[in-house]
Design a protein around this motif. Sequence first.
Motif, mmCIF file in Angstrom:
data_model
loop_
_atom_site.group_PDB
_atom_site.id
_atom_site.type_symbol
_atom_site.label_atom_id
_atom_site.label_comp_id
_atom_site.label_asym_id
_atom_site.label_seq_id
_atom_site.Cartn_x
_atom_site.Cartn_y
_atom_site.Cartn_z
ATOM 1 N N MET A 1 0.857 -1.197 0.000
ATOM 2 C CA MET A 1 0.000 0.000 0.000
ATOM 3 C C MET A 1 0.888 1.239 0.000
ATOM 4 N N PRO A 2 0.443 2.363 -0.626
ATOM 5 C CA PRO A 2 1.278 3.551 -0.700
ATOM 6 C C PRO A 2 1.676 4.096 0.651
ATOM 7 N N ASP A 3 0.746 4.094 1.644
ATOM 8 C CA ASP A 3 1.091 4.674 2.942
ATOM 9 C C ASP A 3 2.122 3.831 3.679
ATOM 10 N N GLN A 4 2.117 2.512 3.450
ATOM 11 C CA GLN A 4 3.106 1.661 4.114
ATOM 12 C C GLN A 4 4.500 1.938 3.577
ATOM 13 N N ASP A 5 4.609 2.168 2.268
ATOM 14 C CA ASP A 5 5.906 2.516 1.690
ATOM 15 C C ASP A 5 6.435 3.818 2.269
ATOM 16 N N ILE A 6 5.554 4.815 2.384
ATOM 17 C CA ILE A 6 5.960 6.108 2.914
ATOM 18 C C ILE A 6 6.320 5.982 4.398
ATOM 19 N N CYS A 7 5.471 5.307 5.158
ATOM 20 C CA CYS A 7 5.703 5.203 6.597
ATOM 21 C C CYS A 7 7.018 4.523 6.937
ATOM 22 N N SER A 8 7.469 3.604 6.099
ATOM 23 C CA SER A 8 8.667 2.830 6.423
ATOM 24 C C SER A 8 9.917 3.695 6.512
ATOM 25 N N TYR A 9 9.854 4.906 5.977
ATOM 26 C CA TYR A 9 11.017 5.768 5.988
ATOM 27 C C TYR A 9 11.101 6.647 7.242
ATOM 28 N N ILE A 10 10.094 6.615 8.111
ATOM 29 C CA ILE A 10 10.116 7.454 9.303
ATOM 30 C C ILE A 10 10.901 6.748 10.406
ATOM 31 N N ASN A 11 12.067 7.278 10.676
ATOM 32 C CA ASN A 11 12.906 6.719 11.731
ATOM 33 C C ASN A 11 12.922 7.574 12.983
ATOM 34 N N GLU A 12 12.674 8.873 12.800
ATOM 35 C CA GLU A 12 12.747 9.819 13.918
ATOM 36 C C GLU A 12 11.515 10.722 13.900
ATOM 37 N N PRO A 13 10.418 10.274 14.513
ATOM 38 C CA PRO A 13 9.207 11.100 14.522
ATOM 39 C C PRO A 13 9.448 12.444 15.207
ATOM 40 N N ARG A 14 8.880 13.479 14.641
ATOM 41 C CA ARG A 14 9.010 14.815 15.225
ATOM 42 C C ARG A 14 8.077 14.960 16.426
ATOM 43 N N LEU A 15 8.604 15.495 17.512
ATOM 44 C CA LEU A 15 7.804 15.789 18.693
ATOM 45 C C LEU A 15 7.320 17.232 18.630
ATOM 46 N N VAL A 16 6.313 17.542 19.441
ATOM 47 C CA VAL A 16 5.794 18.904 19.502
ATOM 48 C C VAL A 16 6.750 19.748 20.347
ATOM 49 N N ALA A 17 7.326 20.766 19.721
ATOM 50 C CA ALA A 17 8.279 21.632 20.417
ATOM 51 C C ALA A 17 7.572 22.779 21.136
ATOM 52 N N ARG A 18 6.525 23.308 20.520
ATOM 53 C CA ARG A 18 5.747 24.400 21.115
ATOM 54 C C ARG A 18 4.302 24.254 20.661
ATOM 55 N N LYS A 19 3.393 24.710 21.494
ATOM 56 C CA LYS A 19 1.982 24.755 21.094
ATOM 57 C C LYS A 19 1.318 25.932 21.792
ATOM 58 N N PHE A 20 0.373 26.540 21.073
ATOM 59 C CA PHE A 20 -0.453 27.553 21.721
ATOM 60 C C PHE A 20 -1.741 27.745 20.943
ATOM 61 N N LEU A 21 -2.703 28.335 21.625
ATOM 62 C CA LEU A 21 -4.027 28.555 21.066
ATOM 63 C C LEU A 21 -4.039 29.845 20.264
ATOM 64 N N ALA A 22 -4.591 29.793 19.053
ATOM 65 C CA ALA A 22 -4.748 30.986 18.224
ATOM 66 C C ALA A 22 -6.058 31.658 18.612
ATOM 67 N N ARG A 23 -5.955 32.794 19.291
ATOM 68 C CA ARG A 23 -7.142 33.501 19.770
ATOM 69 C C ARG A 23 -7.639 34.501 18.736
ATOM 70 N N PRO A 24 -8.944 34.781 18.737
ATOM 71 C CA PRO A 24 -9.503 35.705 17.739
ATOM 72 C C PRO A 24 -8.976 37.120 17.896
#
Length: 301
Positions: A1-24
């Motif tokens: 399947m296409p997604d399995q081919d793509i997924c196999s290359y992920i060796n180092e998943p990116r973690l969330v470095a920063r997050k915040f809420l976008a306020r109006p």
Amino acid sequence: MPDQDICSYINEPRLVARKFLARPQHEGVGAVVRRSIGRFELKYFDPFIVLDEFSVTAPAGFPDHPHRGFETVTYMLQGAITHEDFEGHKGTIEAGDLQWMTAGRGIVHSEMPAAQGTQKGLQLWINLASKHKMIEPRYQEMLSKDIAETMIDGIKVRVIAGEALGIKSPIYTRTPTMYLDFTLKPGAHLQQIIPKSWNAFVYILEGEGVFGNQKSQPVTSHHILLLGSGDGLEAWNKSSKVLRFILVGGEPLGESVVQFGPFVMNTQEEIDQTIDDFENYTNGFEKARHWRSESAISLDY
């Protein structure tokens, strides 16, 4: 399947470095935006200048205004917006449609509601390298039906730019960019590669998801997540409702940035020249002297 081919290359998943809420906040004339990039918490995320989730109801909108030095990417989520500019280009983008506008050396345009009720969408500003800042303006537009889309294992993706799950977008990006609209059904698990040298972020449109590490706390809509180093993103929908988010990545330009409102250049001298050009209708802004959009005339802006 296409997604399995793509997924196999992920060796180092990116973690969330920063997050915040976008306020109006208010923008344009009577419009409301949730600005996540381009505000005091995050003034610039190379190569991205601004990300707005906008909400606008007539007669509010974004009447005649200029740009220079970057690209705007408008992606409609609900309703419709009509665009006009001083080059004579006019069109309406509806829900699911895309407009990728290269302002280059200069454009003056308007973006106004074209339907009843509230119009909603995303607008992303992507910086241009110094060698491209003074190119001629141009447009790439795609109707919703023409945007590349697929669904695999409970994951739907619309590929605005770049590649995902084996499909590619035809959009040309001067600043190398990926822009992916993901919808995950409950229980779905996504792995998506991202070039290691690129900056990348997630903006959540609907639902809640777990990103980077499946033991992390779920994050809800209107949050932006800046991703750390690695070669891909992992995301999980552990809720009972759908999760929808965009994943955007771009190759950093590594150049100085000087911004004055809708003008983004590399030096203060270039900004001063841009202001002079705009005020005197020169060097790309000649047509602004006698132009007003039809919406501005009808609403007497």
